[in-house]
Design an enzyme around this catalytic site. Sequence first.
Site, short mmCIF file in Angstrom:
data_model
loop_
_atom_site.label_atom_id
_atom_site.label_comp_id
_atom_site.label_asym_id
_atom_site.label_seq_id
_atom_site.Cartn_x
_atom_site.Cartn_y
_atom_site.Cartn_z
N HIS A 149 0.83 -1.20 0.00
CA HIS A 149 0.00 0.00 0.00
C HIS A 149 0.86 1.25 0.00
CE1 HIS A 149 -3.18 -2.82 1.15
NE2 HIS A 149 -4.01 -1.91 0.70
N LYS B 41 -0.75 4.93 4.77
CA LYS B 41 -1.74 4.04 5.39
C LYS B 41 -1.45 3.89 6.87
CE LYS B 41 -3.95 -0.46 4.83
NZ LYS B 41 -5.30 0.13 4.99
N THR C 8 -7.89 -5.94 3.94
CA THR C 8 -8.06 -6.94 2.88
C THR C 8 -7.22 -8.17 3.15
OG1 THR C 8 -8.43 -5.13 1.32
CG2 THR C 8 -7.97 -7.31 0.38
N1 LIG Z 1 -12.80 -0.74 1.72
C1 LIG Z 1 -12.11 -0.23 0.73
O1 LIG Z 1 -12.30 -0.54 -0.46
C2 LIG Z 1 -11.06 0.81 1.04
C3 LIG Z 1 -10.32 1.42 0.02
C4 LIG Z 1 -9.38 2.41 0.40
C5 LIG Z 1 -9.21 2.76 1.73
N2 LIG Z 1 -9.95 2.11 2.68
C6 LIG Z 1 -9.87 2.47 4.10
O2 LIG Z 1 -10.50 3.73 4.24
C7 LIG Z 1 -9.93 4.43 5.33
C8 LIG Z 1 -9.55 5.82 4.89
O3 LIG Z 1 -8.51 5.72 3.95
P1 LIG Z 1 -7.96 7.09 3.28
O4 LIG Z 1 -6.75 6.70 2.49
O5 LIG Z 1 -9.06 7.83 2.64
O6 LIG Z 1 -7.48 7.89 4.58
P2 LIG Z 1 -7.29 9.48 4.75
O7 LIG Z 1 -6.44 9.65 5.98
O8 LIG Z 1 -6.86 10.09 3.47
O9 LIG Z 1 -8.77 10.02 5.05
C9 LIG Z 1 -9.42 9.80 6.27
C10 LIG Z 1 -10.24 11.07 6.56
O10 LIG Z 1 -11.09 10.83 7.68
C11 LIG Z 1 -11.11 12.00 8.49
N3 LIG Z 1 -11.52 11.64 9.85
C12 LIG Z 1 -10.74 11.31 10.91
N4 LIG Z 1 -11.50 11.02 11.98
C13 LIG Z 1 -12.80 11.19 11.59
C14 LIG Z 1 -14.05 11.02 12.24
N5 LIG Z 1 -14.14 10.71 13.54
N6 LIG Z 1 -15.18 11.21 11.50
C15 LIG Z 1 -15.11 11.62 10.20
N7 LIG Z 1 -13.95 11.78 9.53
C16 LIG Z 1 -12.81 11.57 10.22
C17 LIG Z 1 -9.70 12.55 8.39
O11 LIG Z 1 -9.68 13.93 8.71
C18 LIG Z 1 -9.37 12.29 6.92
O12 LIG Z 1 -9.72 13.38 6.09
C19 LIG Z 1 -8.78 3.56 5.82
O13 LIG Z 1 -9.20 2.79 6.91
C20 LIG Z 1 -8.50 2.64 4.64
O14 LIG Z 1 -7.95 1.39 5.04
C21 LIG Z 1 -10.86 1.15 2.36
O1 LIG Z 2 -5.67 2.67 0.88
C1 LIG Z 2 -5.99 1.93 1.85
O2 LIG Z 2 -5.74 2.19 3.06
C2 LIG Z 2 -6.74 0.68 1.58
N1 LIG Z 2 -7.21 0.03 2.61
C3 LIG Z 2 -8.05 -1.12 2.52
C4 LIG Z 2 -7.41 -2.24 3.33
O3 LIG Z 2 -6.88 -1.90 4.43
O4 LIG Z 2 -7.50 -3.39 2.90
C5 LIG Z 2 -8.42 -1.50 1.12
C6 LIG Z 2 -7.39 -1.23 0.13
C7 LIG Z 2 -6.90 0.20 0.19
#
Ligand SMILES: NC(=O)c1ccc[n+]([C@@H]2O[C@H](COP(=O)([O-])OP(=O)(O)OC[C@H]3O[C@@H](n4cnc5c(N)ncnc54)[C@H](O)[C@@H]3O)[C@@H](O)[C@H]2O)c1
Ligand SMILES: O=C(O)C1=N[C@H](C(=O)O)CCC1
Length: 262
Positions: free
Chosen positions: A152, A156, A163
């Site tokens: 990643h 992160k 995943t």
């Molecule tokens: N399920 C998926 O397909 C998938 C894909 C990508 C990322 N993710 C997950 O999504 C999450 C975010 O990833 P990202 O790269 O966007 O992170 P990021 O740090 O860019 O964004 C997170 C945002 O959440 C805000 N935040 C913090 N605390 C908060 C709260 N209590 N309520 C509302 N907002 C709040 C932060 O200010 C920030 O802007 C991570 O856990 C990542 O693993 C999941």
């Molecule tokens: O960008 C991230 O952070 C992502 N988080 C998810 C994970 O923790 O598996 C999904 C993939 C991208």
Amino acid sequence: MVKILVAGFKGRMGHTTVEMVLNHPGFELVGVYDPHSIEKNLNEINEFSELDVPAYHQLSDIATGKVEVWIDFTSPKAVFENVKFALEHHISPVVGTTGLKDEQVAQLQRIAKKNQVGGLIAPNFGISAVLLMQFAKQAAKYLPDVEIIEMHHDKKLDAPSGTALNTAKMIAEIRSEHYQGNPDETEVLPGARGANFQGMRIHSVRLPGYVAHEQVLFGGPGEALTIRQDSFDRSSFMSGVAVAVSKIGKQHELLVGLENLL
Ligand SMILES: NC(=O)c1ccc[n+]([C@@H]2O[C@H](COP(=O)([O-])OP(=O)(O)OC[C@H]3O[C@@H](n4cnc5c(N)ncnc54)[C@H](O)[C@@H]3O)[C@@H](O)[C@H]2O)c1
Ligand SMILES: O=C(O)C1=N[C@H](C(=O)O)CCC1
């Protein structure tokens, strides 16, 4: 129109999700939420200057009556309280945020059942990742010695990725727990063999230039198998998020894994 709030709207995923919601004919963005933001309205951000969408900083300020779906892309520390709030206010959560512990998921599922609210927690909304996890579970029936490498971006917060952890959990459903490698091996450098999930090793790579990638490596007598998925851009997650938002209203429990809605 499905009325949606996006939590984490200024983040990498939240911003991508806001754009998807705004461009989807069946969705209406009725709010955004981030306690760390300063904006009172989304139109204070240049690219959204034409809009009128309230930006909330406290859960208690959210006009919950106007929200049908809560999309959460926040942080491992924030997600539990956010999803609990949504469920208790009969808002269906579509949760991409990773890092929830098993007991937290179970507690949220109990809250969902009590409130008769459907929701989804999906560690990965990318179809390539969903397929990878399904294929890995199938392969492990025949090649039970497995190691996972997830790669990643270097911003992160959690490791291993949700995943990778979910991949290991799915494999563990059909693989008997056993140690992999020489039982007498020593780590000359602590951590060299990676994280240990029921004997499966999980390795986390964090580098600039990467977005989200995973390889599942299987080894057997005289042969090996590698299954790999790559997300090169965060747009790869958006069709999965859109499917979940469109279908979640018909659910009455908190599901885990996008495959439950495909
Ligand atoms: N399920 C998926 O397909 C998938 C894909 C990508 C990322 N993710 C997950 O999504 C999450 C975010 O990833 P990202 O790269 O966007 O992170 P990021 O740090 O860019 O964004 C997170 C945002 O959440 C805000 N935040 C913090 N605390 C908060 C709260 N209590 N309520 C509302 N907002 C709040 C932060 O200010 C920030 O802007 C991570 O856990 C990542 O693993 C999941
Ligand atoms: O960008 C991230 O952070 C992502 N988080 C998810 C994970 O923790 O598996 C999904 C993939 C991208």
